[in-house]
Design a protein around this motif. Structure first.
Motif, PDB file in Angstrom:
ATOM      1  N   ASP A  14       0.461  -1.336  -0.478  1.00  0.00           N
ATOM      2  CA  ASP A  14       0.225  -0.128  -0.018  1.00  0.00           C
ATOM      3  C   ASP A  14       1.135   1.069  -0.180  1.00  0.00           C
ATOM      4  O   ASP A  14       0.580   2.158   0.240  1.00  0.00           O
ATOM      5  N   TRP A  15       2.407   1.344   0.013  1.00  0.00           N
ATOM      6  CA  TRP A  15       2.468   2.554  -0.605  1.00  0.00           C
ATOM      7  C   TRP A  15       2.877   3.384  -1.558  1.00  0.00           C
ATOM      8  O   TRP A  15       1.252   3.364  -2.152  1.00  0.00           O
ATOM      9  N   ASP A  16       2.456   4.639  -0.831  1.00  0.00           N
ATOM     10  CA  ASP A  16       1.934   5.756  -1.781  1.00  0.00           C
ATOM     11  C   ASP A  16       2.866   6.456  -2.610  1.00  0.00           C
ATOM     12  O   ASP A  16       2.499   7.450  -3.635  1.00  0.00           O
ATOM     13  N   GLY A  17       3.731   5.764  -3.305  1.00  0.00           N
ATOM     14  CA  GLY A  17       4.544   5.926  -4.231  1.00  0.00           C
ATOM     15  C   GLY A  17       5.459   7.695  -3.500  1.00  0.00           C
ATOM     16  O   GLY A  17       6.312   7.935  -5.107  1.00  0.00           O
ATOM     17  N   ARG A  18       5.776   8.024  -2.576  1.00  0.00           N
ATOM     18  CA  ARG A  18       6.975   8.282  -2.086  1.00  0.00           C
ATOM     19  C   ARG A  18       8.007   8.250  -1.689  1.00  0.00           C
ATOM     20  O   ARG A  18       8.284   7.687  -0.615  1.00  0.00           O
ATOM     21  N   PRO A  19       9.249   9.042  -2.054  1.00  0.00           N
ATOM     22  CA  PRO A  19      10.029   7.986  -1.818  1.00  0.00           C
ATOM     23  C   PRO A  19      10.686   8.288  -0.708  1.00  0.00           C
ATOM     24  O   PRO A  19       9.866   9.608  -0.025  1.00  0.00           O
ATOM     25  N   VAL A  20      11.133   7.576   0.322  1.00  0.00           N
ATOM     26  CA  VAL A  20      11.736   7.795   1.466  1.00  0.00           C
ATOM     27  C   VAL A  20      12.781   8.233   1.911  1.00  0.00           C
ATOM     28  O   VAL A  20      14.123   7.962   1.704  1.00  0.00           O
ATOM     29  N   PRO A  21      12.653   8.780   2.656  1.00  0.00           N
ATOM     30  CA  PRO A  21      14.039  10.635   2.779  1.00  0.00           C
ATOM     31  C   PRO A  21      14.756   9.521   3.323  1.00  0.00           C
ATOM     32  O   PRO A  21      14.239   9.358   4.691  1.00  0.00           O
ATOM     33  N   ALA A  22      16.561   9.363   3.798  1.00  0.00           N
ATOM     34  CA  ALA A  22      17.222   8.606   4.292  1.00  0.00           C
ATOM     35  C   ALA A  22      18.809   9.247   3.935  1.00  0.00           C
ATOM     36  O   ALA A  22      19.486   8.866   3.343  1.00  0.00           O
ATOM     37  N   GLY A  23      18.986   9.393   5.227  1.00  0.00           N
ATOM     38  CA  GLY A  23      20.273  10.473   4.819  1.00  0.00           C
ATOM     39  C   GLY A  23      20.726  11.537   3.404  1.00  0.00           C
ATOM     40  O   GLY A  23      19.292  12.366   3.170  1.00  0.00           O
ATOM     41  N   ASP A  24      21.370  11.508   2.476  1.00  0.00           N
ATOM     42  CA  ASP A  24      21.183  11.751   1.258  1.00  0.00           C
ATOM     43  C   ASP A  24      20.694  10.670   0.757  1.00  0.00           C
ATOM     44  O   ASP A  24      21.111  11.351  -0.469  1.00  0.00           O
ATOM     45  N   ASP A 131      14.532  -0.969   6.010  1.00  0.00           N
ATOM     46  CA  ASP A 131      14.126   0.436   7.517  1.00  0.00           C
ATOM     47  C   ASP A 131      14.708   1.510   6.833  1.00  0.00           C
ATOM     48  O   ASP A 131      13.488   1.782   8.232  1.00  0.00           O
ATOM     49  N   SER A 132      14.677   1.404   5.592  1.00  0.00           N
ATOM     50  CA  SER A 132      14.887   3.136   5.371  1.00  0.00           C
ATOM     51  C   SER A 132      13.378   3.757   5.108  1.00  0.00           C
ATOM     52  O   SER A 132      13.246   4.775   5.458  1.00  0.00           O
ATOM     53  N   VAL A 133      12.846   2.108   3.951  1.00  0.00           N
ATOM     54  CA  VAL A 133      11.340   2.781   3.989  1.00  0.00           C
ATOM     55  C   VAL A 133      10.700   2.728   5.541  1.00  0.00           C
ATOM     56  O   VAL A 133       9.452   3.429   5.251  1.00  0.00           O
ATOM     57  N   GLY A 134      11.115   1.363   6.240  1.00  0.00           N
ATOM     58  CA  GLY A 134      10.179   0.938   7.886  1.00  0.00           C
ATOM     59  C   GLY A 134       8.842   0.523   7.380  1.00  0.00           C
ATOM     60  O   GLY A 134       8.400  -0.598   5.788  1.00  0.00           O
ATOM     61  N   ASP A 135       7.718   0.049   8.295  1.00  0.00           N
ATOM     62  CA  ASP A 135       6.649  -0.932   7.698  1.00  0.00           C
ATOM     63  C   ASP A 135       5.712   0.373   7.540  1.00  0.00           C
ATOM     64  O   ASP A 135       5.447   1.673   8.719  1.00  0.00           O
ATOM     65  N   LEU A 136       5.024   0.215   6.394  1.00  0.00           N
ATOM     66  CA  LEU A 136       4.241   1.405   6.164  1.00  0.00           C
ATOM     67  C   LEU A 136       2.807   0.611   6.232  1.00  0.00           C
ATOM     68  O   LEU A 136       1.946   1.252   5.686  1.00  0.00           O
ATOM     69  N   THR A 137       2.125  -0.035   7.590  1.00  0.00           N
ATOM     70  CA  THR A 137       1.149  -0.987   7.638  1.00  0.00           C
ATOM     71  C   THR A 137       0.626   0.769   8.203  1.00  0.00           C
ATOM     72  O   THR A 137       0.733   1.437   9.190  1.00  0.00           O
ATOM     73  N   ALA A 138      -1.025   0.916   8.633  1.00  0.00           N
ATOM     74  CA  ALA A 138      -1.468   1.816   8.690  1.00  0.00           C
ATOM     75  C   ALA A 138      -1.215   2.080  10.253  1.00  0.00           C
ATOM     76  O   ALA A 138      -1.408   3.589  10.666  1.00  0.00           O
ATOM     77  N   SER A 139      -0.749   0.938  10.961  1.00  0.00           N
ATOM     78  CA  SER A 139      -0.913   1.681  12.311  1.00  0.00           C
ATOM     79  C   SER A 139       0.174   0.915  13.087  1.00  0.00           C
ATOM     80  O   SER A 139       1.052   0.713  13.888  1.00  0.00           O
ATOM     81  N   ALA A 140       1.782   0.698  12.158  1.00  0.00           N
ATOM     82  CA  ALA A 140       2.876   0.772  12.158  1.00  0.00           C
ATOM     83  C   ALA A 140       3.347   1.844  13.343  1.00  0.00           C
ATOM     84  O   ALA A 140       3.068   2.765  13.391  1.00  0.00           O
ATOM     85  N   THR A 141       4.431   1.520  14.196  1.00  0.00           N
ATOM     86  CA  THR A 141       4.619   1.780  15.065  1.00  0.00           C
ATOM     87  C   THR A 141       5.943   2.340  14.750  1.00  0.00           C
ATOM     88  O   THR A 141       6.548   3.165  15.408  1.00  0.00           O
ATOM     89  N   ALA A 143       8.806   4.356  12.304  1.00  0.00           N
ATOM     90  CA  ALA A 143       8.243   5.227  11.436  1.00  0.00           C
ATOM     91  C   ALA A 143       9.119   4.717  10.109  1.00  0.00           C
ATOM     92  O   ALA A 143      10.126   4.290  10.525  1.00  0.00           O
ATOM     93  N   PRO A 144       8.931   5.311   8.419  1.00  0.00           N
ATOM     94  CA  PRO A 144      10.262   5.212   7.547  1.00  0.00           C
ATOM     95  C   PRO A 144      10.746   5.788   7.881  1.00  0.00           C
ATOM     96  O   PRO A 144      10.867   6.860   8.626  1.00  0.00           O
ATOM     97  N   GLY A 145      12.203   5.418   7.270  1.00  0.00           N
ATOM     98  CA  GLY A 145      13.025   5.909   7.782  1.00  0.00           C
ATOM     99  C   GLY A 145      14.163   5.810   9.198  1.00  0.00           C
ATOM    100  O   GLY A 145      14.935   6.206   9.544  1.00  0.00           O
ATOM    101  N   GLY A 146      13.406   4.640  10.153  1.00  0.00           N
ATOM    102  CA  GLY A 146      13.949   4.933  10.990  1.00  0.00           C
ATOM    103  C   GLY A 146      14.967   3.636  11.084  1.00  0.00           C
ATOM    104  O   GLY A 146      14.842   2.305  10.227  1.00  0.00           O
ATOM    105  N   GLY A 147      15.680   3.456  12.133  1.00  0.00           N
ATOM    106  CA  GLY A 147      16.495   2.446  11.828  1.00  0.00           C
ATOM    107  C   GLY A 147      17.996   1.807  11.024  1.00  0.00           C
ATOM    108  O   GLY A 147      17.706   2.421  10.240  1.00  0.00           O
ATOM    109  N   GLY A 148      18.588   0.932  11.447  1.00  0.00           N
ATOM    110  CA  GLY A 148      19.818   0.201  10.764  1.00  0.00           C
ATOM    111  C   GLY A 148      21.028   1.220  10.794  1.00  0.00           C
ATOM    112  O   GLY A 148      21.240   3.065  10.801  1.00  0.00           O
ATOM    113  N   THR A 149      21.896   0.484  10.149  1.00  0.00           N
ATOM    114  CA  THR A 149      23.387   1.146   9.554  1.00  0.00           C
ATOM    115  C   THR A 149      23.773   0.593   8.060  1.00  0.00           C
ATOM    116  O   THR A 149      23.074  -0.482   8.337  1.00  0.00           O
ATOM    117  N   GLY A 150      24.066   1.279   7.474  1.00  0.00           N
ATOM    118  CA  GLY A 150      24.819   0.741   6.242  1.00  0.00           C
ATOM    119  C   GLY A 150      25.260   1.722   5.399  1.00  0.00           C
ATOM    120  O   GLY A 150      24.985   2.601   5.325  1.00  0.00           O
TER     121      GLY A 150
END
Length: 151
Positions: A14-24, A131-141, A143-150
């Protein structure tokens, strides 16, 4: 890592088509799957070349610096099925290859660079892309863009 990525990917249909920013960088569901798979293939090719005494070939992928038109496509149930097949098969190849190596081969790997054990642990960092995209469920706790390194 693959189980984690696929669990997140299951929320992306159900992704809304908007890219998720993560850093640059910008991430999308397709880009995250592409980067995880490319990372697994890249280091598998490195390990296989080193095991047979060949020079490793540098990759020429644009990696996460580029977002392609294909990365911007909707992420459908069929795409999720493809991702499941692709990533679980790559994970199985990695597991089979690593299981065939002795502890000494894992820790004193042929050629130059990280040991094969270090490569395997490094691959776990590929979860960063998902992790940069994140959990996109409507009730997700989460947030997109959270967590991880790489990278």
């Amino acid at each position: 890592m693959v189980d984690h990525v696929l669990a997140l990917a299951a929320t992306w249909t159900d992704w809304d088509g908007r890219p998720v920013p993560a850093g640059d960088r910008l991430y999308t569901p397709h880009k995250a799957i592409r980067r995880v798979a490319d990372h697994m293939v890249d280091h598998l090719a490195e390990m296989e070349a080193r095991l047979v005494g060949e020079e490793t070939q540098p990759d020429h992928w644009h990696a996460s610096a580029t977002t392609t038109a294909a990365d911007l496509a909707p992420f459908t149930g069929a795409d999720l099925d493809e991702a499941r097949s692709r990533l679980t098969r790559l994970a199985r190849i990695w597991a089979n290859r690593l299981d065939a190596l002795t502890p000494d081969e894992l820790d004193r790997s042929a050629g130059t660079g990280w040991t094969f054990r270090q490569l395997a642990f490094h691959l776990a960092e590929s979860a960063y892309y998902a992790d940069s995209v994140g959990d996109l469920t409507a009730s997700a706790t989460t947030a997109p863009g959270g967590g991880g390194t790489g990278h």
